[in-house]
Design a protein around this motif. Structure first.
Motif, PDB file in Angstrom:
ATOM      1  N   ASP A  16       0.846  -1.202   0.000  1.00 18.35           N
ATOM      2  CA  ASP A  16       0.000   0.000   0.000  1.00 18.35           C
ATOM      3  C   ASP A  16       0.880   1.251   0.000  1.00 18.35           C
ATOM      4  O   ASP A  16       0.606   2.217  -0.715  1.00 18.35           O
ATOM      5  N   HIS A  20       1.208   4.618  -2.689  1.00 14.19           N
ATOM      6  CA  HIS A  20       1.169   6.028  -2.279  1.00 14.19           C
ATOM      7  C   HIS A  20       2.450   6.754  -2.675  1.00 14.19           C
ATOM      8  O   HIS A  20       2.408   7.881  -3.170  1.00 14.19           O
ATOM      9  N   CYS A  21       3.587   6.100  -2.450  1.00 12.11           N
ATOM     10  CA  CYS A  21       4.869   6.738  -2.774  1.00 12.11           C
ATOM     11  C   CYS A  21       5.040   6.933  -4.280  1.00 12.11           C
ATOM     12  O   CYS A  21       5.540   7.968  -4.714  1.00 12.11           O
ATOM     13  N   GLN A  24       3.071   9.896  -5.264  1.00  8.88           N
ATOM     14  CA  GLN A  24       3.599  11.138  -4.713  1.00  8.88           C
ATOM     15  C   GLN A  24       5.002  11.477  -5.213  1.00  8.88           C
ATOM     16  O   GLN A  24       5.305  12.632  -5.495  1.00  8.88           O
ATOM     17  N   THR A  38       6.283   5.878   5.109  1.00  9.25           N
ATOM     18  CA  THR A  38       4.872   5.784   4.719  1.00  9.25           C
ATOM     19  C   THR A  38       4.205   4.557   5.337  1.00  9.25           C
ATOM     20  O   THR A  38       3.056   4.627   5.771  1.00  9.25           O
ATOM     21  N   GLN A  99      -7.093   5.751  -7.939  1.00 13.95           N
ATOM     22  CA  GLN A  99      -5.716   5.488  -7.512  1.00 13.95           C
ATOM     23  C   GLN A  99      -4.993   4.594  -8.524  1.00 13.95           C
ATOM     24  O   GLN A  99      -3.819   4.807  -8.810  1.00 13.95           O
TER      25      GLN A  99
END
Length: 191
Positions: A16, A20-21, A24, A38, A99
């Motif tokens: 997960d 996200h990384c 970003q 994270t 996402q």
């Protein structure tokens, strides 16, 4: 009695964090340090539960492509048998962004210098284009595949462009216009 293993939970948390990384920081900026921060784990726990950065990215890609296939299958299962195109456009364009698509856009940027990502992402995109082509061919059976393929590619391009603007926030008017453009492009198959 021994404690239950937390390995599967930690692996999920790590993967997960990778998603996200990647969104970003991009693939190149997804470092073990950022992943650890994270995921809320130490770097040694990352390595213990999955492996080094390359192993973590490989595990993430496996999960990403499997999950995205399931998302497409679920979306297709929700389409009505008749008049599916308006419902499909609602699914693609209504909302705030996905996402999966944001990760795919970040992976696309990395594909220029990463052959394994390029190869898998090419297959993923081609599968999406083929799915759109098949849906359009089913909706407009009198049209040739040669007529349907460019429309599918156009809808796909409009969709990915609209999704790429998600991070800018407040782009709902452009999403609505993009949906209308996709609808108008599909209507060219009615003639």
């Amino acid at each position: 009695m021994p404690r239950p293993s937390l390995k599967a939970q930690r692996q999920d948390a790590i993967l997960d964090a990778v998603g996200h990384c990647i969104v970003q920081y991009g693939v190149g900026g997804t470092t073990l340090e950022k992943l650890a921060e994270t995921a809320g784990m130490s770097r040694s726990l990352l390595r213990h539960n999955i492996g080094n950065r390359d192993a973590i990215l490989a595990a993430f890609l496996d999960r990403f492509f499997s999950e995205s296939e399931r998302e497409v299958e679920a979306m297709l299962a929700m389409l009505p048998e008749h008049n599916a195109m308006p419902v499909l456009l609602d699914m693609l364009f209504d909302g705030e962004g996905n996402q999966t698509t944001l990760v795919a856009l970040s992976l696309t940027a990395a594909a220029a210098s990463d052959e394994p990502i390029r190869r898998r992402l090419s297959q993923w995109n081609q599968a999406f284009a083929d799915t759109l082509t098949e849906l359009l061919q089913s909706a407009y059976p009198k049209q040739t595949r040669q007529a349907v393929e460019p429309v599918a590619a156009g809808v796909m391009g409009i969709y990915f462009n609209a999704e790429s603007l998600t991070a800018l926030h407040g782009m709902q008017a452009l999403r609505r216009a993009s949906k209308q453009a996709a609808h108008q492009l599909i209507q060219t198959l009615e003639s």
